[in-house]
Every structure is written in C-alpha cells, then in structure tokens.
Design a protein around this motif. Structure first.
Motif, PDB file in Angstrom:
ATOM      1  N   ALA A 116      -7.500 -13.104 -29.279  1.00  0.00           N
ATOM      2  CA  ALA A 116      -8.455 -12.670 -30.099  1.00  0.00           C
ATOM      3  C   ALA A 116      -8.556 -13.007 -31.574  1.00  0.00           C
ATOM      4  CB  ALA A 116      -8.555 -11.126 -29.844  1.00  0.00           C
ATOM      5  N   TYR A 117      -7.338 -12.685 -32.239  1.00  0.00           N
ATOM      6  CA  TYR A 117      -7.376 -13.293 -33.504  1.00  0.00           C
ATOM      7  C   TYR A 117      -7.690 -14.761 -33.929  1.00  0.00           C
ATOM      8  CZ  TYR A 117      -5.578  -8.694 -34.719  1.00  0.00           C
ATOM      9  OH  TYR A 117      -5.326  -7.309 -34.991  1.00  0.00           O
ATOM     10  N   GLU A 118      -7.152 -15.696 -32.847  1.00  0.00           N
ATOM     11  CA  GLU A 118      -7.901 -17.128 -32.752  1.00  0.00           C
ATOM     12  C   GLU A 118      -9.261 -17.268 -32.793  1.00  0.00           C
ATOM     13  OE1 GLU A 118      -5.619 -19.143 -29.625  1.00  0.00           O
ATOM     14  OE2 GLU A 118      -3.652 -19.065 -30.785  1.00  0.00           O
ATOM     15  N   LEU A 119      -9.901 -16.576 -32.543  1.00  0.00           N
ATOM     16  CA  LEU A 119     -11.239 -16.718 -32.283  1.00  0.00           C
ATOM     17  C   LEU A 119     -11.890 -16.584 -33.648  1.00  0.00           C
ATOM     18  CD1 LEU A 119     -12.273 -14.496 -29.279  1.00  0.00           C
ATOM     19  CD2 LEU A 119     -12.728 -16.722 -29.583  1.00  0.00           C
ATOM     20  N   ARG A 120     -11.276 -15.822 -34.710  1.00  0.00           N
ATOM     21  CA  ARG A 120     -11.796 -15.690 -35.969  1.00  0.00           C
ATOM     22  C   ARG A 120     -11.609 -16.746 -36.697  1.00  0.00           C
ATOM     23  NH1 ARG A 120      -8.677 -10.531 -38.038  1.00  0.00           N
ATOM     24  NH2 ARG A 120     -10.076 -10.973 -39.849  1.00  0.00           N
TER      25      ARG A 120
ATOM     26  N   LEU B 240     -11.529 -12.855 -21.181  1.00  0.00           N
ATOM     27  CA  LEU B 240     -12.364 -12.545 -22.074  1.00  0.00           C
ATOM     28  C   LEU B 240     -12.652 -13.383 -23.252  1.00  0.00           C
ATOM     29  CD1 LEU B 240     -14.884 -10.363 -22.834  1.00  0.00           C
ATOM     30  CD2 LEU B 240     -13.347  -8.965 -23.914  1.00  0.00           C
ATOM     31  N   CYS B 241     -11.430 -13.468 -23.830  1.00  0.00           N
ATOM     32  CA  CYS B 241     -11.271 -14.147 -25.033  1.00  0.00           C
ATOM     33  C   CYS B 241     -11.590 -15.906 -24.631  1.00  0.00           C
ATOM     34  CB  CYS B 241      -9.825 -14.415 -25.439  1.00  0.00           C
ATOM     35  SG  CYS B 241      -9.226 -12.910 -26.297  1.00  0.00           S
ATOM     36  N   HIS B 242     -11.177 -16.351 -23.604  1.00  0.00           N
ATOM     37  CA  HIS B 242     -11.498 -17.889 -23.198  1.00  0.00           C
ATOM     38  C   HIS B 242     -12.909 -17.799 -23.006  1.00  0.00           C
ATOM     39  CE1 HIS B 242      -7.477 -19.126 -22.533  1.00  0.00           C
ATOM     40  NE2 HIS B 242      -7.190 -17.815 -22.105  1.00  0.00           N
ATOM     41  N   ASP B 243     -13.795 -16.924 -22.346  1.00  0.00           N
ATOM     42  CA  ASP B 243     -15.150 -16.834 -22.026  1.00  0.00           C
ATOM     43  C   ASP B 243     -15.922 -16.689 -23.370  1.00  0.00           C
ATOM     44  OD1 ASP B 243     -14.545 -17.209 -19.462  1.00  0.00           O
ATOM     45  OD2 ASP B 243     -15.321 -15.266 -18.691  1.00  0.00           O
ATOM     46  N   LEU B 244     -15.406 -15.797 -24.160  1.00  0.00           N
ATOM     47  CA  LEU B 244     -16.157 -15.828 -25.617  1.00  0.00           C
ATOM     48  C   LEU B 244     -15.953 -17.107 -26.470  1.00  0.00           C
ATOM     49  CD1 LEU B 244     -14.893 -12.201 -26.804  1.00  0.00           C
ATOM     50  CD2 LEU B 244     -17.362 -13.051 -26.265  1.00  0.00           C
ATOM     51  N   ARG B 245     -14.832 -17.788 -26.102  1.00  0.00           N
ATOM     52  CA  ARG B 245     -14.657 -19.259 -26.999  1.00  0.00           C
ATOM     53  C   ARG B 245     -15.397 -20.139 -26.420  1.00  0.00           C
ATOM     54  NH1 ARG B 245      -8.904 -19.372 -28.264  1.00  0.00           N
ATOM     55  NH2 ARG B 245      -8.565 -19.468 -25.947  1.00  0.00           N
ATOM     56  N   GLY B 246     -16.144 -19.935 -25.169  1.00  0.00           N
ATOM     57  CA  GLY B 246     -17.087 -21.051 -24.364  1.00  0.00           C
ATOM     58  C   GLY B 246     -16.370 -21.899 -23.560  1.00  0.00           C
ATOM     59  N   GLU B 247     -15.018 -21.460 -23.326  1.00  0.00           N
ATOM     60  CA  GLU B 247     -14.077 -22.416 -22.430  1.00  0.00           C
ATOM     61  C   GLU B 247     -14.847 -22.643 -20.931  1.00  0.00           C
ATOM     62  OE1 GLU B 247     -10.001 -21.500 -22.570  1.00  0.00           O
ATOM     63  OE2 GLU B 247     -10.072 -21.516 -24.599  1.00  0.00           O
ATOM     64  N   ASN B 248     -15.338 -21.812 -20.401  1.00  0.00           N
ATOM     65  CA  ASN B 248     -16.046 -21.554 -19.177  1.00  0.00           C
ATOM     66  C   ASN B 248     -17.303 -21.832 -19.054  1.00  0.00           C
ATOM     67  OD1 ASN B 248     -13.153 -21.318 -18.148  1.00  0.00           O
ATOM     68  ND2 ASN B 248     -13.371 -19.166 -18.815  1.00  0.00           N
ATOM     69  N   GLY B 249     -17.832 -22.579 -20.279  1.00  0.00           N
ATOM     70  CA  GLY B 249     -19.272 -22.649 -20.215  1.00  0.00           C
ATOM     71  C   GLY B 249     -20.136 -21.644 -20.770  1.00  0.00           C
TER      72      GLY B 249
END
Length: 126
Positions: A53-57, A11-20
């Motif tokens: 999740a905190y890194e997303l911030r 979920l975090c990886h996808d929110l970050r856009g890593e998977n497009g």
C-alpha cells in the motif's frame, strides 16, 4: 451494522494496474463501496500488505497517484474505515490451519482471527 474485512494483497496489485484496467476499476469500486457502507478493512502494521500500500504512493502516473491518494486518505487514515493491528495483537493459528495455510498468507489468517473480521477476501485458489 459495520463489518470488518481482511483483504489480501490483490487489492494493491489491482490498484497498481497489474491485472489490467478492468481489475483496477473494480478495485477502486471496492474502495468506494467500503467508504459508502459502514464497513472497514483490517490491516497489520508492518505487513506485506501495508508495504505494498505504501509503495503505491511512489508512482508518478496521475491515475495511480489518485487511486493511492484515495486508499490512503479516505480509507487507511480513517479509523472508521481501517482497523490497524500491531504484530503483538495477532494470535497463533490452530494446528489444523497452521498445516494448511501457506506461510506467506499466515499473517492474514492470524489477522482475521485476532480482529474478529467477518470475512477474509482473497483471489487465491489454493
């Protein structure tokens, strides 16, 4: 009736856009559905999931800041949407599972068992 879910770090990886962009949009739709329904996620304080999740911030792009804000303000800070467990709340894995679960995923299975969650959501094929 409310259901609880343990969600792997995808979920975090996808929110970050890593998977497009399509995966990023799907992750956001997952969060929207979580908010709309009576469901909630279960997280472990201090876990790799929470660190991600905190890194997303810390990201500066506007879309990512908006997604992070939604995750944190709408989901993680709402006790009706997020159940937070402490490491001492975890229970050990039964021997058969302990042998077959990869060590980096062990905390997710322990979290699942300790929380009584309805489902553990992962994208792994192992």
């Amino acid at each position: 009736m409310a259901r609880s879910f343990v969600v792997k770090e995808w979920l975090c990886h996808d929110l970050r856009g890593e998977n497009g962009p399509p995966a990023q949009e799907q992750a956001f739709r997952f969060l929207e559905a979580l908010k709309k329904n009576c469901d909630r996620i279960v997280v472990l304080e201090g876990s790799p999931w929470m660190h991600k999740a905190y890194e997303l911030r810390g990201h500066s792009s506007r879309p990512l800041r908006d997604l992070s804000r939604y995750l944190h303000l709408v989901i993680l800070r709402d006790p009706g949407k997020c159940q937070r467990l402490q490491p001492e709340d975890l229970v050990g894995l039964p021997a058969p599972l302990e042998q077959s679960v990869p060590s980096d995923d062990r905390y997710l299975f322990e979290l699942y068992l300790a929380s009584g969650a309805a489902c553990l959501i992962t994208s792994d094929v192992r």
